[in-house]
Motif scaffolding. Structure first.
Motif, PDB file in Angstrom:
ATOM      1  N   SER A 128       0.371 -52.014  60.430  1.00 39.41           N
ATOM      2  CA  SER A 128      -0.716 -51.078  60.723  1.00 39.41           C
ATOM      3  C   SER A 128      -0.608 -50.417  62.088  1.00 39.41           C
ATOM      4  CB  SER A 128      -2.047 -51.835  60.693  1.00 39.41           C
ATOM      5  OG  SER A 128      -2.136 -52.723  61.803  1.00 39.41           O
ATOM      6  N   GLN A 352       0.893 -44.304  60.823  1.00 37.86           N
ATOM      7  CA  GLN A 352      -0.062 -45.118  60.062  1.00 37.86           C
ATOM      8  C   GLN A 352      -1.461 -44.495  60.179  1.00 37.86           C
ATOM      9  OE1 GLN A 352       2.397 -46.721  59.033  1.00 37.86           O
ATOM     10  NE2 GLN A 352       3.545 -46.539  60.931  1.00 37.86           N
ATOM     11  N   ASN A 367       1.136 -44.600  55.345  1.00 39.46           N
ATOM     12  CA  ASN A 367       2.056 -45.396  56.155  1.00 39.46           C
ATOM     13  C   ASN A 367       3.317 -44.585  56.363  1.00 39.46           C
ATOM     14  OD1 ASN A 367       0.926 -48.048  54.181  1.00 39.46           O
ATOM     15  ND2 ASN A 367       0.537 -47.953  56.365  1.00 39.46           N
TER      16      ASN A 367
END
Length: 404
Positions: A128, A352, A367
């Motif tokens: 993340s 992200q 992503n």
């Protein structure tokens, strides 16, 4: 001017390179992609191919090799298929040019688009980076609702006594969440003398948490609450405040308050610091559909069985401008990037993101592994904003179209 694009790796700048044992424990696909084992500790200098592999296996390849796991729900939240959105752009070309690994678009609670690139698919997990900041913010709200934190105006030093007497002594939880502490911090990844670089080599004082040991030496640069400055160090402090308040690991609280109630399909991992604490400004590994589910959970008011896990009005504050970042039409809430239109986003370096537009009931989870990290002239930032706008237009066009 502080740039909107100046996102943070935080302590991940110090994530160690892949070790021999870790290399052979990787699946065949990951080992094939990694080509050569990175020996530089700073992932900013890894090749695209190395990052392609590392970002889908960061919890497995780090020499730190420590993380906590949030288990998924017993029954995953269904994502019913909707008609594919007619986006007025070449999405495949956009993904290829800007090295997008996953795109999951929910609109009206339905799956309207799902695409993958870089040899990735929906069965894997992608890191993340700073998207985790918005996870941490949500847990702070939950801790307020649960009574673990008394007030957003509580002083940070009330929860971390080792900060008493420092520049953080008069800083509130609210000011940490909005990055308006006024404490000096340099998050320039190209500067070896920046705080984000020097922190990684800091030798903590005996008996003092490493992050606190470093942060309590920082001088005040402006009155608390008077200016905005992006600081992953401060999000990491929020994590320590939160853990002190809830008296359990952040991952466990994430599992209890969000991951299982929101109906996540796969487990998530959260990397730990050298002292065994979640790196709260970074480093959750999760599946693309679960990032989208997180966005949908927030869009619906973070409700479980009809009741929000957050205090009344808190989410509205969190996702609207609380600090001026010097970019027209944009702002910063409680660890969320905000748009004056009412949309808001979680953002992490290298592509992200979770973009949420309540007006259109829209969630876009993405992503990626952009060629460049955080810099003002990175064309991938502008391209992603253009993509968001194209998706918004597709929703609007569909709403205006006459019924068939």
């Amino acid at each position: 001017m502080k740039t909107l694009q100046k996102l943070a790796l935080g302590t991940l700048v110090a994530v160690a390179a892949v070790g021999t044992a870790g290399w052979f424990s990787l699946d065949k696909e990951t080992r094939g992609l990694l080509k050569t084992v990175p020996t530089n500790r700073d992932l900013l200098f890894w090749s695209d191919a190395q990052r392609d592999a590392a970002f889908r296996a960061l919890d497995r390849i780090s020499l730190l090799a420590k993380w906590n796991t949030a288990q998924p729900a017993a029954t995953a939240r269904a994502l019913p298929a909707g008609e594919p959105l007619k986006i007025d752009m070449d999405v495949d070309a956009y993904m290829q040019e800007h090295r997008v690994a996953a795109l999951v678009i929910l609109q009206g609670g339905k799956l309207r688009q799902e695409r993958y690139g870089l040899g990735f698919d929906g069965d894997g997990r992608w890191t993340s980076f700073s998207v985790a900041k918005s996870f941490t913010s949500t847990l702070v709200g939950a801790a307020l609702k649960d009574g673990h934190i008394k007030s957003m105006n509580d002083k940070v030093s009330d929860y971390l006594p080792d900060l008493k007497g420092s520049a953080y002594d008069d800083v509130s939880i609210r000011q940490l969440l909005t990055m308006t502490s006024g404490v000096q911090w340099n998050e320039d990844y190209g500067d070896t003398n920046s705080d984000v670089a020097r922190f990684n080599n800091h030798k903590p004082e005996p008996g003092v948490e490493a992050l606190v040991s470093y942060m309590r030496k920082l001088p005040r640069a402006a009155p608390a609450g008077s200016r905005w400055l992006y600081s992953t160090g401060e999000t990491n402090l929020i994590g320590l405040v939160l853990e002190a308040a809830i008296k359990k690991p952040l991952t466990q609280y994430l599992q209890e308050k969000v991951w299982q109630p929101a109906g996540m399909e796969q487990q998530a991992t959260w990397l730990l610091s050298k002292t065994g604490k979640e790196i709260s400004g970074c480093c959750v590994q999760a599946a693309p559909r679960d990032y989208a589910r997180l966005g949908q959970f927030i869009l619906e008011g973070a409700r479980v069985n009809g009741q929000s896990i957050l205090p009344d009005g808190w989410l509205e504050e969190a996702t609207h401008k609380q600090a001026d970042i010097g970019a027209p039409g944009r702002g910063y809430g409680y660890q969320w990037w905000t748009y004056d239109s009412g949309a808001f986003a979680a953002r992490g370096i290298f592509g992200q993101g979770i973009f949420i537009d309540p007006k259109r009931q829209l969630v876009i989870a993405s992503n990626g592994n952009w060629h460049k990290a955080g810099s003002a002239d990175n064309p991938s930032y502008a391209a992603r904003e253009a993509f968001y706008a194209a998706v918004q237009k597709a929703v609007d066009d569909e709403a205006r179209a006459p019924a068939q």
